[in-house]
Design a protein around this motif. Structure first.
Motif, short mmCIF file in Angstrom:
data_model
loop_
_atom_site.label_atom_id
_atom_site.label_comp_id
_atom_site.label_asym_id
_atom_site.label_seq_id
_atom_site.Cartn_x
_atom_site.Cartn_y
_atom_site.Cartn_z
N GLN A 95 16.98 10.75 3.67
CA GLN A 95 16.51 9.38 3.83
C GLN A 95 15.04 9.30 3.46
O GLN A 95 14.26 10.19 3.79
N VAL A 96 14.69 8.24 2.77
CA VAL A 96 13.30 8.01 2.37
C VAL A 96 12.73 6.90 3.24
O VAL A 96 13.36 5.86 3.44
N GLN A 97 11.56 7.11 3.77
CA GLN A 97 10.85 6.08 4.51
C GLN A 97 9.77 5.47 3.62
O GLN A 97 9.11 6.19 2.87
N LEU A 98 9.61 4.18 3.70
CA LEU A 98 8.68 3.47 2.83
C LEU A 98 7.76 2.58 3.66
O LEU A 98 8.22 1.89 4.57
N GLU A 99 6.51 2.57 3.30
CA GLU A 99 5.55 1.71 3.99
C GLU A 99 4.70 0.98 2.97
O GLU A 99 4.02 1.61 2.16
N GLU A 100 4.74 -0.34 3.01
CA GLU A 100 3.95 -1.16 2.10
C GLU A 100 2.62 -1.54 2.72
O GLU A 100 2.50 -1.65 3.95
N SER A 101 1.65 -1.80 1.86
CA SER A 101 0.35 -2.30 2.30
C SER A 101 -0.29 -3.08 1.16
O SER A 101 0.17 -2.99 0.02
N GLY A 102 -1.34 -3.82 1.49
CA GLY A 102 -2.11 -4.49 0.46
C GLY A 102 -1.89 -5.99 0.35
O GLY A 102 -2.54 -6.65 -0.46
N GLY A 103 -0.96 -6.52 1.14
CA GLY A 103 -0.73 -7.96 1.08
C GLY A 103 -1.89 -8.73 1.68
O GLY A 103 -2.82 -8.16 2.26
N GLY A 104 -1.85 -10.05 1.52
CA GLY A 104 -2.89 -10.88 2.07
C GLY A 104 -2.76 -12.31 1.61
O GLY A 104 -1.80 -12.67 0.92
N ALA A 105 -3.74 -13.12 1.99
CA ALA A 105 -3.80 -14.53 1.60
C ALA A 105 -4.87 -14.70 0.54
O ALA A 105 -6.03 -14.32 0.78
#
Length: 123
Positions: free
Chosen positions: A1-11
């Motif tokens: 299983q691969v775990q994924l974490e996103e970042s960098g979003g915003g307004a």
């Protein structure tokens, strides 16, 4: 299983840029196609971009072609988003494709998803 974490979003404002990052861990994701999808409120999840194992091939939805760029290195997968428009407002998800077929735009190809990062573009 691969775990994924996103970042960098915003307004941001229309015309601005954002760079999303996806940090995978677990099973060797470096041997898999990786993709980005997005989902706006009340809409289905839609394909944004995908990248081959060695990064030599990239695929884009028509709506983002020429504005977005997907890339990868040994640590992360990135989505560079330029000239953002309000229609890009959505939660963006990183996804892992264990099959590596040409059906990269089909969310059923992907077996692991991150929690998503919100992108909001105002006019």
């Amino acid at each position: 299983q691969v775990q994924l974490e996103e970042s960098g979003g915003g307004a941001v404002q229309a015309g601005d840029s954002l760079r999303l990052s996806c940090t995978p861990s677990g099973r060797d994701w470096r041997l898999s196609v990786m993709g980005w999808f997005r989902q706006a409120p009340g809409k289905e999840r839609e394909f944004v971009a995908a990248i081959s194992v060695n990064g030599g091939s990239t695929y884009y939805a028509n709506s983002v072609k020429g504005r977005f760029s997907i890339s990868r290195d040994n640590a992360k997968v990135y989505l560079q988003m330029n000239r953002l428009v309000p229609g890009d407002t959505a939660t963006y998800y990183c996804a892992h494709d264990p099959q590596g077929t040409y059906a990269v735009a089909d969310p059923n190809e992907y077996d692991s998803w991150g929690q998503g990062t919100q992108v909001t573009v105002s006019s």
